[in-house]
Scaffold this active site. Structure first.
Site, PDB file in Angstrom:
ATOM      1  CE  LYS A  16       8.489 -12.179  78.006  1.00  0.00           C
ATOM      2  NZ  LYS A  16       7.287 -11.453  77.605  1.00  0.00           N
ATOM      3  CB  VAL A  69      16.471  -7.520  75.074  1.00  0.00           C
ATOM      4  CG1 VAL A  69      16.072  -8.655  76.006  1.00  0.00           C
ATOM      5  CG2 VAL A  69      15.617  -6.279  75.354  1.00  0.00           C
ATOM      6  N   GLY A  70      19.199  -8.811  73.904  1.00  0.00           N
ATOM      7  CA  GLY A  70      20.050  -9.991  73.702  1.00  0.00           C
ATOM      8  C   GLY A  70      21.373  -9.883  74.437  1.00  0.00           C
ATOM      9  N   GLY A 101      14.925 -11.482  69.645  1.00  0.00           N
ATOM     10  CA  GLY A 101      14.448 -10.139  69.971  1.00  0.00           C
ATOM     11  C   GLY A 101      15.504  -9.126  69.600  1.00  0.00           C
ATOM     12  CB  SER A 102      15.917  -5.630  70.594  1.00  0.00           C
ATOM     13  OG  SER A 102      15.849  -5.807  71.987  1.00  0.00           O
ATOM     14  CB  CYS A 109      14.496 -10.148  62.328  1.00  0.00           C
ATOM     15  SG  CYS A 109      13.859 -11.702  61.731  1.00  0.00           S
ATOM     16  CD  GLU A 141      16.031  -4.325  64.188  1.00  0.00           C
ATOM     17  OE1 GLU A 141      16.199  -4.350  65.406  1.00  0.00           O
ATOM     18  OE2 GLU A 141      15.824  -5.346  63.500  1.00  0.00           O
ATOM     19  CD  GLU A 145      19.031 -16.612  65.125  1.00  0.00           C
ATOM     20  OE1 GLU A 145      19.257 -15.635  64.387  1.00  0.00           O
ATOM     21  OE2 GLU A 145      19.681 -17.665  65.062  1.00  0.00           O
TER      22      GLU A 145
END
Ligand code: NAP
Ligand code: MG
Length: 495
Positions: A175, A232-233, A228-229, A284, A385, A250
Site C-alpha cells: 500500500k 502511525v508507527g 512513515g511518521s 526523514c 518534526e 523507519e
C-alpha cells in the site's frame, strides 16, 4: 479526461470492489490532475492477501538466484524508464527533477544489489561441538509481507522493502501513500514486466486507516515493513505486538547539522542549504536544526540568509528551480503553524515564514524557505518534526554542548558535523546518538548498499539498505546433521 489507475491483484489490474476512487493532483499546480486511483476497502485487501498466500508456495521454492535474475531485469527496466518515472514523480509529489531522478536511481541501485544477493543470502556454517556432526543456519522466507510506505521517496522506499522481501522468497501486499500512487503503479508495472509471477506482488491503493491498517491487522500477513511518521508507527507496532507479528519501522527525525569554528564555512553552507531545503524539507533525513559554534554564528547566519533568499521556488519540472512545493495543503498548514509556534516561543524569524503566491506559484502549495535564529533547546520548533522548509538555528559554545543539543530529542536518524579537527570528528562519531553520522557532508545522502535507519523513536532497531534488511525479510533455521550413527547428547556426552 484524467487517467484512471487500478489495483494490481493476482496478476490482474482491477478497480476497487466498492468502485470508489480518489484523485491525485500536482502540488505545484492543482489544475493538473495526475489521475484517479481506486479507494480500496477491506474486501480488496482480503483478495490481495489471499492471492499472495496462494502464490507463496511457488515463489518460496523458486531458487534465490532465479529470483535475483528477475531483480536484475527490474533494474534494467528502471534504467530504461528512469526519466519517465522521474517526471511523473515530480508531477505527483513536487520535488525537483534532479531529486526525483536520484530517487529512481536509488531504486535501480537497490534492484542490482538485490539481484546480487540472490547468489549470496549468507548465513553461518560453524563447526559442531560433537564429532561426526554438521551444523549450520540457513535463511528461509517468512510468508506474506505487508509493505506500507510514505510519499517523500515514492520509488526508493518501496524498493528498499519490496526487492529484499521478494529476493528472500516472500510475497508482497503493497500500500503506497495516497499522495504518490502513480510512482507505485509504475514500479508494480515494472515488476510484472520483469516476470514476477501472478500473486507474488499485489498493489492495493487507498487510505492509511482502511487499507494500511487492514494489511497490518490481517491474520495472513506474516510481517510488516513500515516507513512513515512515529505516531502511525506506534499504532502499527501495538497492533503487531498483539499477535507478535514481526515489524520493521523507519520513522521520523529531527536531524541536526553542527558547524564548528574551524569548519570550511562555504562547504557547510552548501550542505545545510541542500539538507534543509532540498525536497522542500520533506525528508526523514532533512536538516531541521543547525547548531552553530558561537564564534562563527553571526557570520554563518548572514551567509545562510543571503543564499536562502536566492533559492528559486517553482514547478520542479522547470530548469533552475531549487525548491518545489509542499506535498499538500495539510503539510503547508503544518509548516505555517510551526512558524507561528516559533514566533510565540520567542525565536527570531529571519526569512520566509509565509506562503509564496507570486505568479504561477499561487496555484500550488509553495512555502518560502524559513530560518529562525535564537532557538533554544526545548522549544517545540527545536524538538518536533516539522517536515517542511523550516530551519532552526541554535548557538552553542563548544562541541560538548553541540552534541548535547543534537542528542536532546526523541529522534535519532541522521546527523552531521563540519570540522577539520580529527579528534572532534571521532568524539562526535562515538557520542552522537543517531543511526547515521556524516562528517563534512549534509544529513542527506544515504547509499543503497549501507544500513539505513535510526535510534530512539526513529525506529525499532531494524535497518533498511545493504545486507541487514535481508535479515528482516528472512528467518533463520538452524540445522544439525548427525552422521555418527549413534545418539550424541550435546553438552553431556562431550564434556
Ligand atoms: P504517515 O502519515 O505516517 O503515512 C505513511 C504511510 O502510512 C502512508 O502510506 C499512509 O497512508 C499510511 N498510514 C497512515 N495512517 C495509517 C494507519 N493508521 N495504519 C496504517 N497505515 C497508515 O507519513 P507520511 O506523511 O506519508 O510521511 C512522512 C513521515 O515519514 C515523516 O514522519 C518522515 O520522517 C517519515 N519518514 C521516515 C523515513 C525513514 O526511513 N526513517 C523515510 C521517509 C519518511 P496515506 O498516505 O493513505 O495516509
Ligand atoms: Mg499528488
Amino acid at each position: 479526461m484524467a487517467d484512471k489507475f487500478q489495483n494490481f491483484i493476482n496478476g490482474q489490474w482491477k478497480d476497487a470492489k466498492g468502485g470508489q476512487t480518489f484523485e491525485n493532483r500536482n502540488p505545484a499546480n492543482w489544475d493538473d490532475l495526475v489521475g484517479t486511483f481506486p479507494k480500496s476497502t477491506a474486501e480488496d485487501v482480503n483478495e490481495a492477501v489471499a492471492a499472495a498466500k496462494a502464490a507463496y508456495e511457488g515463489w518460496r521454492l523458486t531458487p534465490a538466484p532465479k529470483r535475483g535474475d528477475i531483480m536484475r531485469k527490474v533494474g534494467d527496466l528502471m534504467v530504461a524508464r528512469k526519466e519517465e518515472i522521474a517526471r511523473e514523480m515530480t508531477r505527483e509529489m513536487g520535488k525537483v527533477l534532479a531529486e526525483t531522478r536520484g530517487d529512481v536511481q536509488e531504486g535501480i541501485d537497490t534492484a542490482y544489489y538485490a539481484s546480487s544477493e540472490g547468489r549470496r543470502l549468507f548465513s553461518h556454517t560453524v563447526p559442531s561441538e560433537l564429532e561426526n556432526k554438521f551444523a549450520m543456519a540457513i535463511r528461509v522466507p517468512i510468508g506474506v509481507a505487508g509493505i506500507v510506505t510514505p510519499w517523500n521517496f515514492p520509488m526508493a522506499i518501496p524498493t528498499w522493502k519490496i526487492f529484499p522481501a521478494l529476493l528472500c522468497g516472500n510475497c508482497v501486499v503493497f500500500k503506497p501513500a495516497s499522495d504518490t500512487p502513480k510512482t507505485a503503479t509504475m514500479l508494480v508495472q515494472i515488476l510484472q514486466e520483469a516476470g514476477v509471477p501472478s500473486g507474488v506482488v499485489n498493489l492495493v491503493h487507498g487510505g492509511g486507516g482502511t487499507v494500511g491498517m487492514g494489511i497490518v491487522e490481517h491474520k495472513d500477513i506474516n510481517l510488516i515493513s513500515f516507513t512513515g511518521s512515529s505516531a502511525v508507527g506506534k499504532t502499527i507496532a501495538s497492533s503487531c505486538g498483539k499477535t507478535l507479528k514481526p515489524v520493521s519501522l523507519e520513522l521520523g527525525g529531527k536531524n541536526a547539522q553542527i558547524v564548528m569554528d574551524d569548519a570550511n564555512l562555504d562547504l557547510a553552507l552548501d550542505g545545510v542549504l541542500w539538507g534543509a531545503f532540498g525536497t522542500t524539507g520533506q525528508r526523514c533525513t532533512a536538516t531541521s536544526r543547525l547548531i552553530l559554534h558561537e564564534k562563527i554564528h553571526d557570520k554563518f547566519v548572514d551567509m545562510l540568509v543571503k543564499r536562502t533568499e536566492k533559492l528559486r521556488l517553482g514547478n520542479g519540472l522547470e530548469p533552475n528551480v531549487d525548491v518545489g512545493p509542499c506535498v499538500n495543503e495539510g503539510q503547508l498548514n503544518t509548516d505555517h503553524e510551526y512558524v507561528q509556534i516559533g514566533k510565540s516561543e520567542g525565536a527570531k524569524l529571519l526569512c520566509g515564514g509565509e506562503r509564496a503566491t507570486e505568479g504561477e506559484l499561487k496555484k500550488g502549495w509553495f512555502y518560502k524557505p524559513t530560518i529562525f535564529t535564537g532557538v533554544k533547546q526545548g522549544m517545540r520548533i527545536e524538538q518536533e518534526e516539522i517536515f517542511g522548509p523550516v530551519l532552526s538555528v541554535i548557538k552553542v559554545k563548544d562541541l560538548d554542548e553541540a552534541i548535547t543539543v543534537l542528542n536532546g530529542t526523541v529522534y535519532g536518524l541522521s546527523s552531521s558535523l563540519y570540522t577539520k579537527n580529527v579528534n572532534d570528528s571521532f568524539r562526535a562519531i562515538r557520542d552522537i546518538k543517531a543511526g547515521i553520522t556524516y562528517i563534512n557532508a549534509p544529513t542527506i545522502g544515504a547509499e543503497a548498499h549501507l544500513p539505513f535507519g535510526g535510534v530512539k523513536e526513529t525506529g525499532n532497531g531494524h535497518r533498511e539498505g545493504g545486507w541487514p534488511v535481508y535479515e528482516f525479510f528472512s528467518e533463520l533455521k538452524t540445522v544439525y546433521i548427525d552422521y555418527s550413527d549413534k545418539l550424541q547428547r550435546a553438552q553431556i556426552d562431550n564434556y
